[in-house]
Each structure stands twice: as C-alpha cells, then as structure tokens.
Motif scaffolding. Structure first.
Motif, PDB file in Angstrom:
ATOM      1  N   ASP A  40       0.836  -1.188   0.000  1.00  0.00           N
ATOM      2  CA  ASP A  40       0.000   0.000   0.000  1.00  0.00           C
ATOM      3  C   ASP A  40       0.879   1.249   0.000  1.00  0.00           C
ATOM      4  N   TYR A  41       0.244   2.411  -0.173  1.00  0.00           N
ATOM      5  CA  TYR A  41       1.005   3.651  -0.275  1.00  0.00           C
ATOM      6  C   TYR A  41       1.690   4.039   1.029  1.00  0.00           C
ATOM      7  N   GLY A  42       1.213   3.507   2.145  1.00  0.00           N
ATOM      8  CA  GLY A  42       1.916   3.760   3.395  1.00  0.00           C
ATOM      9  C   GLY A  42       3.342   3.241   3.340  1.00  0.00           C
ATOM     10  N   HIS A  45       5.437   5.683   1.289  1.00  0.00           N
ATOM     11  CA  HIS A  45       5.780   6.895   2.038  1.00  0.00           C
ATOM     12  C   HIS A  45       6.917   6.628   3.022  1.00  0.00           C
ATOM     13  N   ILE A  46       6.861   5.486   3.704  1.00  0.00           N
ATOM     14  CA  ILE A  46       7.936   5.155   4.644  1.00  0.00           C
ATOM     15  C   ILE A  46       9.238   4.892   3.906  1.00  0.00           C
ATOM     16  N   ALA A  54       6.515  13.906   7.456  1.00  0.00           N
ATOM     17  CA  ALA A  54       6.157  12.595   7.995  1.00  0.00           C
ATOM     18  C   ALA A  54       7.313  11.939   8.743  1.00  0.00           C
ATOM     19  N   PHE A  58       8.085   8.774  11.245  1.00  0.00           N
ATOM     20  CA  PHE A  58       8.802   7.617  10.705  1.00  0.00           C
ATOM     21  C   PHE A  58      10.198   7.464  11.289  1.00  0.00           C
ATOM     22  N   VAL A 128      -5.969  -2.999   5.189  1.00  0.00           N
ATOM     23  CA  VAL A 128      -5.847  -1.546   5.085  1.00  0.00           C
ATOM     24  C   VAL A 128      -6.780  -0.991   4.011  1.00  0.00           C
ATOM     25  N   THR A 132     -10.267   1.109   4.873  1.00  0.00           N
ATOM     26  CA  THR A 132     -10.295   2.479   4.378  1.00  0.00           C
ATOM     27  C   THR A 132     -11.491   2.701   3.461  1.00  0.00           C
ATOM     28  N   GLY A 231      -6.133   9.645   1.401  1.00  0.00           N
ATOM     29  CA  GLY A 231      -4.713   9.790   1.109  1.00  0.00           C
ATOM     30  C   GLY A 231      -4.371  11.216   0.733  1.00  0.00           C
ATOM     31  N   ILE A 263      -8.956   9.435   7.617  1.00  0.00           N
ATOM     32  CA  ILE A 263      -7.901   8.643   8.233  1.00  0.00           C
ATOM     33  C   ILE A 263      -8.574   7.430   8.848  1.00  0.00           C
TER      34      ILE A 263
END
Length: 317
Positions: A40-42, A45-46, A54, A58, A128, A132, A231, A263
C-alpha cells in the motif's frame, strides 16, 4: 528469519532481502507466521520518507522500523502475556508491524479471523484497503450517484464494490488498463481519465490518492454532496498532499457540501464486518499481482508507477 530491510530513505533499491532476528511477542502482542502481506502507499511513504514532515513519525534520518509492511495474513505462532482472544494455530488477517518478513508482531485489536473462503494472498489484500474503503463509503443511500476516482487500485476496488452493494449508481474513474477490472466490480459507468474529462453531478465523490483541485471536485458535487479525500498524494516534498486535506477541513464549515479528509485505522470490529461481507459474497479482494518476498522492492515500485490493477500482494514461504 528472512525479511525485507531498509536502513535509509529513497527509491525501491533501498529495500533489500536480509536476515533479522525473529521478534519476541511482549505483553499484549501476537507473533504471526506471515503467509502474505499487502502493498500500500503507506509503505511507499515510509520507503521514500516523503513528505518530509512525515519523518517526525517515521524517523528523522532513517526509518525507526527496519522492516516495512502492515497488511498481513498468516497463522498465530505464539502470544504474549495477557492475550486470550487468539491462540497458536489461528488463521488471522489484519495490520502488523514489519509484515514483509517470515514473522511479524501485531496487537490482537488489529487482527481478526481470516475469511475462510479466501487464500492467504487474497486475505492480505483486504485489511488496510478494505477498512479504508468501508470508512470512505460510509452510509451510502440506495439510489445515490457515487463517483470513485482511483477505482482500479486497492482502496478503489473495494470502494466500488461497497458502494454497489449499498445500492448506489457508481461511476468509476481509472486508466485504460484498469477499465475491465472496475467494470467487473459492478461499476455502471467508467471514465478513462487518460482520454476524457470528469463530467456529471454526484451525491458522493470518493477521491483516492488524488491530486485534483478541491474546486474542480466540488464542481462535480450536488449542493449538499459529500467529498471524501483518501490519502494525500502529490504536492511538494515538505507537506505533500496534506495541504489539500487541511484546506478541505477549513472550507467545510462555510459550505453546504461536506468535505471529509479520511484517516482510517484497522480494528478488529471493521475486519469482522469485512469478513462477513466477503463470506456473504458481497465483496471480494481484487488481487492484481503477487510477488515473492525477495521481489518486494519491485512490488512497491510497480505500485508507485500505477500500472498494476487491483491490490498487489507479497507472498512469504
């Protein structure tokens, strides 16, 4: 154990297959033998550390958690002190810490019994994205006109099905390559954003990881319509799409339209509700492609490129 590890921020090449110790469950924790994990996009991002703000959560210079991954499906290996709801041997799905590994830790409050009709790979596509989407769709009224932007991805594929199951007239927005998928999920109409503009008027718009201006989306809403922003992609390196989410919050008190930045947190009750819908045949995970654990960097890269339909899943031996 084998795991995908990350010691710096950057493109997919910062992810690599390595060896790390098997985690030990503490009080209130569960150790899961991972069979599959969602992409997923999480994770993206991490991996990239973007937007930069962020990194306050993180890790400033490198990720606090070396092993990425949250969506998980597997078998309970052992439980920590105080855990009574689950026991070794239970097949579960939900959200974990460090799911891109042979073993991962999770809290019982973020796990539920795996849908019996799904494989582990299919189950890993649900948590997730499914939760969502369920939050995004909310209480759809039968007969409402719903526009799902990004309908061909993980969240979008669930949102399309949930809206259809609620009796809505769904128009799905996606690329040419994903049009066949979203039609198979029940969308009445499909807009190929690479070939035609967004048109029409809708009671609900679900914009998933979108970058379109709020003014454009509000122009497609009815006077008392609802816009759900899922998102925060796009934007600059510092704040990404968070500025658009903040703007929606600020505008809402001054308009009859409802603008909802979303969220969603994965909880057992939501996973139970999704399992019931899946086992009843109302929704199904749309797994677009699976990858072995060693190819997790490729999977994250494919997600960012937006080429693969449905949800991408990593399988673990």
């Amino acid at each position: 154990m084998k795991a995908i590890v990350q010691d710096e921020y950057g493109p997919p090449r910062v992810l690599s297959l390595g060896e790390v110790p098997v985690p030990v469950p503490g009080a209130g924790e569960v150790l899961i033998r991972v069979r599959a994990a969602g992409v997923d996009y999480g994770v993206w991002h991490i991996m990239t550390g973007l937007p930069l703000v962020a990194r306050l959560g993180f890790g400033l210079r490198r990720p606090r958690n070396r092993v990425p991954g949250m969506d998980v499906a597997g078998v309970v290996e052992s439980v920590g002190a105080g855990v009574t709801a689950l026991r070794p041997g239970d097949e579960v799905y939900g959200a974990a810490t460090g799911a891109y590994a042979q073993f991962a830790l999770a809290r019982p409050a973020k796990l539920a019994r795996k849908p019996a009709c799904l494989s582990f790979a299919e189950a890993a596509a649900v948590p997730v994205s499914g939760v969502t989407a369920m939050r995004a769709v909310g209480q759809i009224t039968a007969g409402e006109k719903v526009l799902v932007i990004g309908a061909g991805g993980g969240v979008g594929s669930f949102a399309t099905q949930l809206a259809v199951a609620g009796g809505a007239h769904v128009t799905a927005v996606c690329s040419t390559a994903k049009a066949g998928l979203v039609r198979s999920l029940g969308a009445e109409a499909v807009i190929d954003y690479t070939r035609e503009p967004l048109t029409g008027t809708y009671d609900v718009i679900i914009d998933i990881a979108g970058v379109r201006p709020l003014a454009q989306l509000r122009g497609l809403l009815t006077e008392r319509g609802r816009l759900v922003l899922v998102g925060g992609e796009g934007g600059g390196r510092w704040f990404g799409g968070l500025g658009r989410l903040l703007a929606a919050r600020l505008i809402t008190p001054f308009t009859r339209q409802r603008l909802d930045p979303l969220i969603a947190l994965t909880r057992t009750a939501d996973l139970d509700a999704l399992r019931d819908l899946i086992e009843a045949g109302a929704v199904r995970p749309a797994v677009g492609r699976t990858y072995p654990l060693a190819e997790a960097p490729t999977a994250v890269g494919d997600l960012a490129a937006g080429n693969a339909p449905g949800k991408l899943v990593i399988t673990v031996d």
